[in-house]
Design a protein around this motif. Structure first.
Motif, PDB file in Angstrom:
ATOM      1  N   GLU A 195       0.895  -1.290  -0.110  1.00 11.49           N
ATOM      2  CA  GLU A 195      -0.206   0.089   0.032  1.00 11.49           C
ATOM      3  C   GLU A 195       0.840   1.201  -0.034  1.00 11.49           C
ATOM      4  O   GLU A 195       0.747   2.314  -0.877  1.00 11.49           O
ATOM      5  CB  GLU A 195      -0.882   0.018   1.134  1.00 11.49           C
ATOM      6  N   VAL A 196       2.032   1.188   0.753  1.00 10.93           N
ATOM      7  CA  VAL A 196       2.839   2.329   0.908  1.00 10.93           C
ATOM      8  C   VAL A 196       3.585   2.609  -0.448  1.00 10.93           C
ATOM      9  O   VAL A 196       3.519   3.674  -1.125  1.00 10.93           O
ATOM     10  CB  VAL A 196       3.985   2.053   1.958  1.00 10.93           C
ATOM     11  N   LEU A 197       4.090   1.335  -0.975  1.00 11.70           N
ATOM     12  CA  LEU A 197       4.538   1.611  -2.463  1.00 11.70           C
ATOM     13  C   LEU A 197       3.708   2.227  -3.489  1.00 11.70           C
ATOM     14  O   LEU A 197       4.106   2.872  -4.211  1.00 11.70           O
ATOM     15  CB  LEU A 197       5.019   0.095  -2.736  1.00 11.70           C
ATOM     16  N   GLN A 198       2.506   1.673  -3.339  1.00 11.38           N
ATOM     17  CA  GLN A 198       1.573   2.295  -4.333  1.00 11.38           C
ATOM     18  C   GLN A 198       1.354   3.686  -3.982  1.00 11.38           C
ATOM     19  O   GLN A 198       1.055   4.706  -4.853  1.00 11.38           O
ATOM     20  CB  GLN A 198       0.063   1.392  -4.098  1.00 11.38           C
ATOM     21  N   MET A 199       1.311   4.141  -2.714  1.00 13.86           N
ATOM     22  CA  MET A 199       1.159   5.702  -2.572  1.00 13.86           C
ATOM     23  C   MET A 199       2.130   6.577  -2.997  1.00 13.86           C
ATOM     24  O   MET A 199       2.131   7.212  -3.653  1.00 13.86           O
ATOM     25  CB  MET A 199       0.999   5.794  -0.938  1.00 13.86           C
ATOM     26  N   VAL A 200       3.540   5.939  -2.828  1.00 13.57           N
ATOM     27  CA  VAL A 200       4.785   6.728  -3.353  1.00 13.57           C
ATOM     28  C   VAL A 200       4.366   6.490  -5.076  1.00 13.57           C
ATOM     29  O   VAL A 200       4.861   7.688  -5.536  1.00 13.57           O
ATOM     30  CB  VAL A 200       5.968   5.940  -3.143  1.00 13.57           C
ATOM     31  N   LYS A 201       4.001   5.632  -5.521  1.00  8.47           N
ATOM     32  CA  LYS A 201       3.954   5.569  -7.135  1.00  8.47           C
ATOM     33  C   LYS A 201       2.797   6.675  -7.194  1.00  8.47           C
ATOM     34  O   LYS A 201       3.065   7.271  -8.333  1.00  8.47           O
ATOM     35  CB  LYS A 201       3.470   4.349  -7.673  1.00  8.47           C
ATOM     36  N   GLU A 202       1.700   6.631  -6.708  1.00  4.47           N
ATOM     37  CA  GLU A 202       0.744   7.677  -7.166  1.00  4.47           C
ATOM     38  C   GLU A 202       1.149   9.066  -6.973  1.00  4.47           C
ATOM     39  O   GLU A 202       0.943   9.790  -7.835  1.00  4.47           O
ATOM     40  CB  GLU A 202      -0.682   7.527  -6.475  1.00  4.47           C
ATOM     41  N   PHE A 203       1.785   9.313  -6.034  1.00  8.22           N
ATOM     42  CA  PHE A 203       2.452  10.613  -5.755  1.00  8.22           C
ATOM     43  C   PHE A 203       3.360  11.206  -6.753  1.00  8.22           C
ATOM     44  O   PHE A 203       3.149  12.206  -7.197  1.00  8.22           O
ATOM     45  CB  PHE A 203       3.079  10.593  -4.386  1.00  8.22           C
ATOM     46  N   LEU A 204       4.336   9.946  -7.213  1.00  6.14           N
ATOM     47  CA  LEU A 204       5.285  10.439  -8.310  1.00  6.14           C
ATOM     48  C   LEU A 204       4.531  10.723  -9.590  1.00  6.14           C
ATOM     49  O   LEU A 204       4.941  11.517 -10.280  1.00  6.14           O
ATOM     50  CB  LEU A 204       6.291   9.438  -8.580  1.00  6.14           C
ATOM     51  N   ASP A 205       3.270   9.840  -9.853  1.00 10.15           N
ATOM     52  CA  ASP A 205       2.798  10.095 -11.201  1.00 10.15           C
ATOM     53  C   ASP A 205       2.184  11.425 -11.229  1.00 10.15           C
ATOM     54  O   ASP A 205       2.201  11.864 -12.517  1.00 10.15           O
ATOM     55  CB  ASP A 205       1.655   8.947 -11.231  1.00 10.15           C
ATOM     56  N   GLN A 206       1.514  11.903 -10.160  1.00  9.68           N
ATOM     57  CA  GLN A 206       0.994  13.250 -10.218  1.00  9.68           C
ATOM     58  C   GLN A 206       1.994  14.606  -9.954  1.00  9.68           C
ATOM     59  O   GLN A 206       1.640  15.613 -10.322  1.00  9.68           O
ATOM     60  CB  GLN A 206       0.014  13.565  -9.449  1.00  9.68           C
ATOM     61  N   PHE A 207       3.297  14.190  -9.681  1.00 12.60           N
ATOM     62  CA  PHE A 207       4.129  15.177  -8.897  1.00 12.60           C
ATOM     63  C   PHE A 207       4.722  15.981 -10.219  1.00 12.60           C
ATOM     64  O   PHE A 207       5.080  17.236 -10.137  1.00 12.60           O
ATOM     65  CB  PHE A 207       5.276  14.410  -8.162  1.00 12.60           C
ATOM     66  N   HIS A 208       5.127  15.256 -11.370  1.00 12.30           N
ATOM     67  CA  HIS A 208       5.837  16.064 -12.317  1.00 12.30           C
ATOM     68  C   HIS A 208       4.876  17.210 -13.011  1.00 12.30           C
ATOM     69  O   HIS A 208       5.493  18.088 -13.109  1.00 12.30           O
ATOM     70  CB  HIS A 208       6.067  14.957 -13.636  1.00 12.30           C
ATOM     71  N   SER A 209       3.658  16.732 -13.116  1.00 11.15           N
ATOM     72  CA  SER A 209       2.924  18.021 -13.640  1.00 11.15           C
ATOM     73  C   SER A 209       2.802  19.024 -12.631  1.00 11.15           C
ATOM     74  O   SER A 209       2.790  20.578 -12.846  1.00 11.15           O
ATOM     75  CB  SER A 209       1.483  17.330 -13.964  1.00 11.15           C
ATOM     76  N   ALA A 210       2.631  18.625 -11.394  1.00 15.54           N
ATOM     77  CA  ALA A 210       2.938  19.700 -10.260  1.00 15.54           C
ATOM     78  C   ALA A 210       3.947  20.826 -10.490  1.00 15.54           C
ATOM     79  O   ALA A 210       3.994  21.839 -10.230  1.00 15.54           O
ATOM     80  CB  ALA A 210       2.391  19.000  -8.994  1.00 15.54           C
ATOM     81  N   ARG A 249      13.800  16.750  -9.502  1.00 18.19           N
ATOM     82  CA  ARG A 249      13.436  16.102 -10.799  1.00 18.19           C
ATOM     83  C   ARG A 249      14.425  14.715 -10.768  1.00 18.19           C
ATOM     84  O   ARG A 249      13.845  13.638 -11.044  1.00 18.19           O
ATOM     85  CB  ARG A 249      13.710  16.613 -12.015  1.00 18.19           C
ATOM     86  N   GLU A 250      15.542  14.706 -10.326  1.00 12.51           N
ATOM     87  CA  GLU A 250      16.380  13.619 -10.468  1.00 12.51           C
ATOM     88  C   GLU A 250      15.720  12.575  -9.345  1.00 12.51           C
ATOM     89  O   GLU A 250      16.119  11.506  -9.411  1.00 12.51           O
ATOM     90  CB  GLU A 250      18.021  13.967 -10.026  1.00 12.51           C
ATOM     91  N   SER A 251      15.584  13.309  -8.231  1.00 11.07           N
ATOM     92  CA  SER A 251      15.107  12.438  -7.024  1.00 11.07           C
ATOM     93  C   SER A 251      13.795  11.544  -7.512  1.00 11.07           C
ATOM     94  O   SER A 251      13.586  10.612  -6.996  1.00 11.07           O
ATOM     95  CB  SER A 251      14.723  13.305  -5.786  1.00 11.07           C
ATOM     96  N   VAL A 252      12.956  12.170  -8.274  1.00  8.93           N
ATOM     97  CA  VAL A 252      11.905  11.313  -8.873  1.00  8.93           C
ATOM     98  C   VAL A 252      12.215  10.392  -9.531  1.00  8.93           C
ATOM     99  O   VAL A 252      11.816   9.311  -9.696  1.00  8.93           O
ATOM    100  CB  VAL A 252      10.870  12.504  -9.688  1.00  8.93           C
ATOM    101  N   LYS A 253      13.254  10.556 -10.508  1.00  9.24           N
ATOM    102  CA  LYS A 253      13.587   9.389 -11.407  1.00  9.24           C
ATOM    103  C   LYS A 253      14.421   8.204 -10.330  1.00  9.24           C
ATOM    104  O   LYS A 253      14.086   7.223 -10.732  1.00  9.24           O
ATOM    105  CB  LYS A 253      14.918  10.081 -12.125  1.00  9.24           C
ATOM    106  N   ILE A 254      15.071   8.743  -9.414  1.00  7.32           N
ATOM    107  CA  ILE A 254      15.647   7.663  -8.370  1.00  7.32           C
ATOM    108  C   ILE A 254      14.659   6.863  -7.945  1.00  7.32           C
ATOM    109  O   ILE A 254      14.653   5.611  -7.918  1.00  7.32           O
ATOM    110  CB  ILE A 254      16.821   8.552  -7.053  1.00  7.32           C
TER     111      ILE A 254
END
Lengths: 164, 416
Positions: free
Chosen positions: B192-207, B291-296
């Motif tokens: 569930e946590v990993l899913q939350m991280v993924k969801e966060f990252l997916d919307q983060f770039h546009s933000a 942005r690099e952190s998101v990639k990592i």
């Protein structure tokens, strides 16, 4: 690992007996140098074209409390060229606790030495602006010395008076 | 008789008073003025105090005064066991608590010669990068607010809030995390946590792009930062500046690449650098690092291995609570570890990790007992603040705010 051997060899050639101890622990190399040679040693590390330890990362002291040479001043310097951090140590006596400043070699040592002076009462000779870093000006003690209690000394810091 | 001479008999004082009467507005503008900025000033990020000597609006000299948040963490460390000290590392850089936790336990593990399991290290990397994003969000938001773009702080804190929700789920706390343990981490990251991280990252770039659009279309923002507080490469190295501030001056130095810890050597990421070294470059630098952190983080999610989260070393690693209640051996170990400490070998180590503010180092001297004999914290904010008097010299008084914001000090860390 070759670079470590190079440092050891160069330092031994250059400073001979002034190098008191060379220790490796957990892959960290530390060299103990006599306190009279500290500025020359710092200059050499910085200016030698093979070594180029151009930045001083950290500077602190250790209070050994019971040893004859009570304090050890510890420097961590870094070389961008070789991607290597070396630890320099220098043992100094309890009375008087003083050592030559290296702030003329590394600019960043200025504040670190002020902090060390504040915490241990070690005087850095020829330091441009040796004031306390954290504690207030009139404070008498040096808090990181082992004889300073963790709870502090009551009355050593002026507190606001109770209004009658 | 003049009014003055009837009150004062002193000749000197009379002359002085006469002189004061002749002061005009022009005179007062020609003289230098000393003003205090802080320690209670909204733009000083806590309790930094700057004494400024001004000539008109130009800063002639700036002297930083520290110590208003000095709590003596180095002294306290000498009086508590290695495990007890973990919660106190939260209070150093309070915008990136998890990075501090990770750096501290890695330093102790280096002293012990202990390695934690791969999954634990990946989780540590994950939380450290999330924490880095959160810290940079605070940095960018408050920075923009300091120079007048107040909307920005709402947007960045909204993103930070999402990260804190992840921490809440994973750790049980939002700010005071104390998540890492010597030899591993406190709780496993479930799906569930990993899913939350993924969801966060997916919307983060546009933000992030939205934020950039908001600021970079703003002429006032650019004008206030461009060419202000230029830190040259040589000065940055000389003054021991680290982190984003160093890289914005064109030095490609990142501890994650120079001395890879955890599993950063298995990941593919760039180290963004800028050559300008001014306030605007330091803003761009933080944006690029996020942005690099998101990639990592995407790579970490892909590679997250299965397995244990605590090392199997009963003499140094705390056993799990359920085992303490049911097994004799674990009970004994728990008792010994809590009462006598982990007793690392005699020696000293220096370990540093890349924190959002710069290089956080711990120098630990052990004499073989449960307490460290000496613990020195090399705090990046302290070292970065040292250049402030150099950068402020010759700048306008309104630039001082921009310069402090761009250096992004956290006083909890600078004052220790």
């Amino acid at each position: 690992m070759e670079f470590k051997e190079l440092i050891k060899k160069k330092v031994r050639n250059q400073f001979g007996d002034a190098v008191e101890e060379v220790v490796e622990f957990r892959n960290d190399l530390s060299i103990t140098i006599s306190k009279n040679n500290i500025v020359d040693f710092a200059k050499y590390l910085k200016e030698d074209s093979d070594l180029q330890f151009v930045t001083c990362k950290d500077l602190t002291a250790i209070d050994w409390a019971t040893r004859k040479k009570r304090f050890t001043v510890v420097y961590h310097v870094y070389s961008f060229k070789n991607n290597f951090t070396i630890r320099i140590k220098s043992n100094i006596d309890e009375e008087p606790p003083q050592i030559e400043t290296v702030s003329s070699v590394w600019e960043s040592a200025d504040w670190y030495e002020r902090e060390t002076y504040d915490m241990y009462g070690i005087k850095f000779i020829n330091h441009p602006d040796l004031r306390r870093m954290y504690m207030p000006e009139g404070f008498q003690y040096h808090p990181l010395r082992k004889d300073f209690p963790v709870i502090g000394i009551p009355g050593s810091l002026p507190l606001p008076k109770k209004v009658e | 008789m003049d009014l003055h001479s009837s009150i004062y008999n002193d000749e000197k004082l009379l002359k002085k008073l006469d002189a004061i009467r002749e002061i005009t507005i022009e005179d007062s503008l020609e003289n230098e003025m000393v003003i205090n900025m802080g320690p209670q000033h909204p733009a000083t990020h806590g309790v930094l105090r700057l004494v400024l000597r001004l000539d008109g609006e130009t800063v002639m000299a700036a002297v930083p005064e520290l110590g208003y948040l000095h709590r003596g963490y180095e002294k306290m460390a000498e009086d508590m066991s290695y495990i007890e000290y973990i919660p106190h590392t939260d209070r150093l850089d309070y915008t990136a608590t998890l990075c501090n936790n990770v750096a501290y336990v890695l330093a102790v593990e280096k002293l012990l010669g202990l390695e934690s399991p791969k999954r634990a290290q990946y989780i540590r990397m994950m939380v450290a990068e999330l924490s880095r994003i959160a810290a940079h969000m605070v940095a960018i938001g408050t920075y923009a607010m300091d120079v007048g773009a107040v909307t920005m702080v709402m947007w960045t804190f909204r993103e930070r809030e999402k990260i804190h929700n992840i921490f809440d789920k994973l750790i049980g706390a939002r700010f005071t995390t104390s998540y890492t343990r010597i030899g591993g981490v406190a709780a496993d990251a479930d799906d569930e946590v990993l899913q939350m991280v993924k969801e966060f990252l997916d919307q983060f770039h546009s933000a992030l792009d939205e934020m950039d659009k908001l600021l970079l279309g703003n002429k006032i923002f650019i004008d206030r930062l461009e060419g202000i507080g230029v830190l040259s490469k040589e000065d940055a190295i000389e003054y021991g500046v680290t982190g984003p501030n160093l890289r914005a001056s064109g030095v490609e130095y990142d501890v994650r690449r120079a001395k890879p810890y955890l599993f950063y050597n298995e990941l593919d990421f760039k180290i963004p650098t800028f050559s300008e070294g001014d306030c605007l470059a330091r803003y761009f630098q933080r944006g690029d690092e996020v942005r690099e952190s998101v990639k990592i983080l995407y790579q970490i999610l892909d590679k997250m291995p299965k397995g244990e989260i605590m090392a199997n070393d009963p003499k140094h690693v705390l056993p799990h609570k359920t085992e303490i209640y049911t097994k004799m051996e674990e009970l004994i170990h728990d008792f010994m570890l809590i009462n006598y400490g982990i007793n690392p070998p005699v020696g000293d180590v220096f370990f540093s990790a890349e924190n959002p503010k710069g290089e956080l180092g711990f120098y630990i001297v052990s004499n073989g007992t449960g307490h460290p004999w000496k613990m020195k914290i090399r705090s990046p904010s302290f070292c970065n603040l040292q250049v402030i008097s150099k950068l402020c010299k010759g700048a306008m008084i309104s630039d001082v705010v921009a310069i402090i914001g761009s250096l992004d000090p956290v006083m909890g860390e600078a004052d220790k």
